[in-house]
Design a protein around this motif. Sequence first.
Motif, PDB file in Angstrom:
ATOM      1  N   GLN A  10      27.288  -7.617 -43.604  1.00 24.51           N
ATOM      2  CA  GLN A  10      27.380  -9.153 -44.154  1.00 24.51           C
ATOM      3  C   GLN A  10      27.910  -9.366 -45.445  1.00 24.51           C
ATOM      4  O   GLN A  10      28.512 -10.223 -45.643  1.00 24.51           O
ATOM      5  CB  GLN A  10      25.753  -9.596 -44.157  1.00 24.51           C
ATOM      6  CG  GLN A  10      25.629 -11.016 -44.230  1.00 24.51           C
ATOM      7  CD  GLN A  10      24.447 -11.388 -44.071  1.00 24.51           C
ATOM      8  OE1 GLN A  10      23.440 -10.830 -44.560  1.00 24.51           O
ATOM      9  NE2 GLN A  10      23.950 -12.784 -43.559  1.00 24.51           N
ATOM     10  N   LEU A  11      27.653  -8.352 -46.418  1.00 32.02           N
ATOM     11  CA  LEU A  11      28.139  -8.484 -47.778  1.00 32.02           C
ATOM     12  C   LEU A  11      29.774  -8.388 -47.704  1.00 32.02           C
ATOM     13  O   LEU A  11      30.456  -9.168 -48.269  1.00 32.02           O
ATOM     14  CB  LEU A  11      27.519  -7.692 -48.862  1.00 32.02           C
ATOM     15  CG  LEU A  11      28.224  -7.604 -50.010  1.00 32.02           C
ATOM     16  CD1 LEU A  11      27.729  -9.017 -50.710  1.00 32.02           C
ATOM     17  CD2 LEU A  11      27.389  -6.582 -51.121  1.00 32.02           C
ATOM     18  N   LEU A  12      30.271  -7.413 -46.962  1.00 33.70           N
ATOM     19  CA  LEU A  12      31.438  -7.212 -46.756  1.00 33.70           C
ATOM     20  C   LEU A  12      32.480  -8.513 -46.336  1.00 33.70           C
ATOM     21  O   LEU A  12      33.454  -8.921 -46.513  1.00 33.70           O
ATOM     22  CB  LEU A  12      32.029  -6.056 -46.044  1.00 33.70           C
ATOM     23  CG  LEU A  12      31.835  -4.533 -46.878  1.00 33.70           C
ATOM     24  CD1 LEU A  12      31.967  -3.282 -45.799  1.00 33.70           C
ATOM     25  CD2 LEU A  12      32.593  -4.505 -48.015  1.00 33.70           C
ATOM     26  N   THR A  13      31.660  -8.870 -45.110  1.00 32.21           N
ATOM     27  CA  THR A  13      32.184 -10.294 -44.651  1.00 32.21           C
ATOM     28  C   THR A  13      32.311 -11.280 -45.393  1.00 32.21           C
ATOM     29  O   THR A  13      33.108 -11.894 -45.529  1.00 32.21           O
ATOM     30  CB  THR A  13      31.276 -10.528 -43.453  1.00 32.21           C
ATOM     31  OG1 THR A  13      31.146  -9.598 -42.396  1.00 32.21           O
ATOM     32  CG2 THR A  13      31.815 -11.823 -42.370  1.00 32.21           C
ATOM     33  N   ILE A  14      31.195 -11.478 -46.365  1.00 32.70           N
ATOM     34  CA  ILE A  14      31.323 -12.664 -47.152  1.00 32.70           C
ATOM     35  C   ILE A  14      32.415 -12.314 -48.394  1.00 32.70           C
ATOM     36  O   ILE A  14      32.863 -13.434 -48.740  1.00 32.70           O
ATOM     37  CB  ILE A  14      29.963 -12.496 -47.908  1.00 32.70           C
ATOM     38  CG1 ILE A  14      28.740 -13.221 -46.994  1.00 32.70           C
ATOM     39  CG2 ILE A  14      29.748 -13.620 -49.109  1.00 32.70           C
ATOM     40  CD1 ILE A  14      27.405 -13.098 -47.509  1.00 32.70           C
ATOM     41  N   ILE A  15      32.427 -11.113 -48.668  1.00 34.81           N
ATOM     42  CA  ILE A  15      33.746 -10.948 -49.815  1.00 34.81           C
ATOM     43  C   ILE A  15      34.812 -11.227 -49.097  1.00 34.81           C
ATOM     44  O   ILE A  15      35.721 -11.547 -49.952  1.00 34.81           O
ATOM     45  CB  ILE A  15      33.247  -9.319 -50.250  1.00 34.81           C
ATOM     46  CG1 ILE A  15      32.147  -9.300 -51.090  1.00 34.81           C
ATOM     47  CG2 ILE A  15      34.721  -8.949 -50.828  1.00 34.81           C
ATOM     48  CD1 ILE A  15      31.877  -7.880 -51.563  1.00 34.81           C
TER      49      ILE A  15
END
Length: 186
Positions: A10-15
């Motif tokens: 999820q963090l990678l998607t947000i970044i």
Amino acid sequence: MLASSVEIGQLLTIIIMAIALGLDAFSLGIGIGMKGIRLVDILKISIVIGIFHVLMPLMGMFMGHYVSSLLGDVATAAGGCLLILLGSHMVYSSIRGGETESFDHRTIWGLTIFALSVSIDSFSVGVSLGMFATDIVLTVLVFGAFGGLLSIAGLLVGRRVSGWVGEYGEAFGGLILLAFGIKFLL
């Protein structure tokens, strides 16, 4: 283990989304930077863009799925129209010389219009994200950080390039804004 890999994903998607949204600020910053810009103005513009990259998706998230189908295309079209107007004005004032006042990034109105034009797509992304269970605070802070940092980079690149193109820098910058505005409308 599974929960941490979901959080990392999820963090990678947000970044990745933050970088994609920040690239607009980078590209359009090049156009503004080509007019010639002071370092203080670069910092001020980047902070305002960062704030808009926090506020716009936050407002979009609160709107949620209620209006996502309506505002996705409208927000992009509004951003495209703003960019076309700003770009046209820059090209016009460059051609006319000193007779017309160019888009002024040092005024509150000009700064707000520019920040809004590069952040309006963040609103429609926020509307889409509002339908999913996502960490709102983390998302908007990452969006704001990347929006601000990429606008600094774009403005600095534009400032450097402006020395190479001389008096035509404002016209080239306006053409960049026009191209992105047309791209948003198509």
